[in-house]
Design a protein around this motif. Structure first.
Motif, PDB file in Angstrom:
ATOM      1  N   GLY A 149      29.610  24.794  -5.523  1.00  0.00           N
ATOM      2  CA  GLY A 149      29.712  26.141  -6.067  1.00  0.00           C
ATOM      3  C   GLY A 149      28.917  26.323  -7.342  1.00  0.00           C
ATOM      4  O   GLY A 149      28.259  25.402  -7.840  1.00  0.00           O
ATOM      5  N   THR A 170      29.796  28.300  -1.765  1.00  0.00           N
ATOM      6  CA  THR A 170      28.939  29.471  -1.983  1.00  0.00           C
ATOM      7  C   THR A 170      28.708  30.199  -0.662  1.00  0.00           C
ATOM      8  O   THR A 170      28.559  29.564   0.383  1.00  0.00           O
ATOM      9  CB  THR A 170      27.573  29.041  -2.563  1.00  0.00           C
ATOM     10  N   SER A 172      30.294  32.938  -5.204  1.00  0.00           N
ATOM     11  CA  SER A 172      30.426  31.497  -5.422  1.00  0.00           C
ATOM     12  C   SER A 172      31.469  31.215  -6.489  1.00  0.00           C
ATOM     13  O   SER A 172      31.614  31.979  -7.460  1.00  0.00           O
ATOM     14  CB  SER A 172      29.079  30.904  -5.856  1.00  0.00           C
ATOM     15  N   LEU A 176      25.491  31.763 -11.442  1.00  0.00           N
ATOM     16  CA  LEU A 176      25.525  32.805 -10.418  1.00  0.00           C
ATOM     17  C   LEU A 176      24.765  34.049 -10.874  1.00  0.00           C
ATOM     18  O   LEU A 176      24.054  34.684 -10.085  1.00  0.00           O
ATOM     19  CB  LEU A 176      26.974  33.159 -10.098  1.00  0.00           C
TER      20      LEU A 176
END
Length: 362
Positions: free
Chosen positions: A162, A213, A207, A168
């Motif tokens: 992740g 994700t 995610s 992100l």
């Protein structure tokens, strides 16, 4: 980007000769083992072509060949490739919508996007895990990025490490990567986002650290009037007329030019050739051909300049651009209706493109 595009152009010229030569060998060779060797080498060369397509996407000159495309069969055909890329430690769950809906996308670039995401997922699961690929139909309304309408959503998810919120937020930024030096360019996700956006859709990521994700790709449904790509060959008298057509090939690379000329002559075309723009223009004025096959990037007169001069003298002259460097805007300015055949290509693709150029004036 300019440097990368130039390297990709020269490499595509080399691959044109490699792909074309191997294609001819594979078709003519009768020994099964030699035929297999040629076919394997041809597939490897075409993988090289896909790599140069990524380089051109990075240099921001790659023209997307957006057309009605079925996502589910494309993913299904990638199963062997994904199996080799992911290895035995990763479980693959593929759920594809059986109700086929054509979307507007470039199939080659879409395949590259899926491959990029699969590789990212593999790297995020060093101890193994699950990669899931799903497609579904989706009706969108009131979305800030997407026009209202029907879409196909392609989801690619993993059970890996992740991303943190900070990572992100920057995941689609070009050159941003969390991988070690030499392990990643930071271009993969930005290419994925670019492919989706240029197709009229978008890409989004969900995610969480330790939970994996999911990347969502949205592609708009192809309008009814766009139809489906017609890959069938013309029939009857049209084939005979096109087979006897005259073609002027203008390309500064002698090996590439020889491949193009030989391939067209084998199919019955009457072919003349020129080594640069000035010689090509002189040959055109001497005797106008049915089709001009024109390289774009040449020393002296560029393909755009040659096309502009030809169209000034004969506005309806069919022109087929061939190039390893997709200069969309310049080609559109020089000859808005002229098709482009990207290098490298096989002899059959060249023949089909010439027929297509001829059909535009029928």
């Amino acid at each position: 980007g300019q440097l990368t595009g130039g390297i990709a152009h020269d490499f595509n010229n080399l691959l044109t000769v490699v792909v074309g030569g191997l294609d001819l060998i594979a078709k003519r060779e009768s020994d099964p083992k030699l035929k297999m060797y040629a076919q394997n080498a041809l597939e490897a060369a075409e993988r090289g072509a896909r790599l140069t397509a990524q380089l051109l996407a990075f240099s921001r000159v790659q023209r997307l060949e957006v057309r009605p495309t079925y996502v589910a069969p494309l993913i299904a055909n990638m199963r062997p490739l994904l199996r080799n890329v992911l290895g035995p430690g990763i479980e693959k769950q593929i759920e594809l919508d059986e109700d086929l809906v054509p979307v507007l996308a470039d199939p080659t670039q879409l395949e590259l996007a899926v491959l990029n995401l699969a590789i990212n997922a593999r790297d995020a699961m060093p101890e193994g895990g699950v990669l899931a690929i799903r497609t579904r139909k989706l009706a969108v309304s009131g979305d800030p990025e997407l026009h209202d309408g029907d879409y196909v959503e392609l989801c690619i998810s993993d059970t890996g490490t992740g991303m943190t919120p900070e990572v992100l937020e920057r995941a689609f930024d070009p050159f941003f990567t969390t991988k070690e030096v030499g392990k990643g360019t930071g271009l993969g996700l930005s290419m994925v986002y670019g492919v989706a956006r240029q197709s009229g859709g978008t890409a989004r990521i969900e995610s969480r650290v330790g939970e994996g994700t999911t990347v969502h790709l949205y592609f708009p449904r192809a309008p009814e009037e766009s139809g489906e790509a017609d890959t069938s060959a013309p029939e009857g008298p049209v084939v005979e007329r096109e087979a006897a057509a005259s073609v002027l090939v203008i390309d500064d690379d002698p090996i590439v030019r020889d491949f193009i000329v030989s391939s067209l002559e084998e199919r019955g075309y009457r072919v003349r050739e020129a080594e640069d723009g000035a010689a090509g223009l002189a040959g055109f004025r001497e005797q106008a051909p049915d089709v001009v096959v024109l390289d774009f990037l040449m020393p002296g007169m560029s393909g755009a300049e040659v096309a502009k001069a030809i169209r000034h003298e004969r506005p309806d002259q069919p022109i087929l651009f061939v190039s390893g460097y997709s200069e969309t805007e310049a080609i559109q300015r020089a000859a808005p209706d002229a098709p482009l055949l990207a290098k490298p290509f096989r002899a059959d693709a060249l023949d089909a493109a010439v027929r297509g150029a001829l059909a535009r004036v029928n």
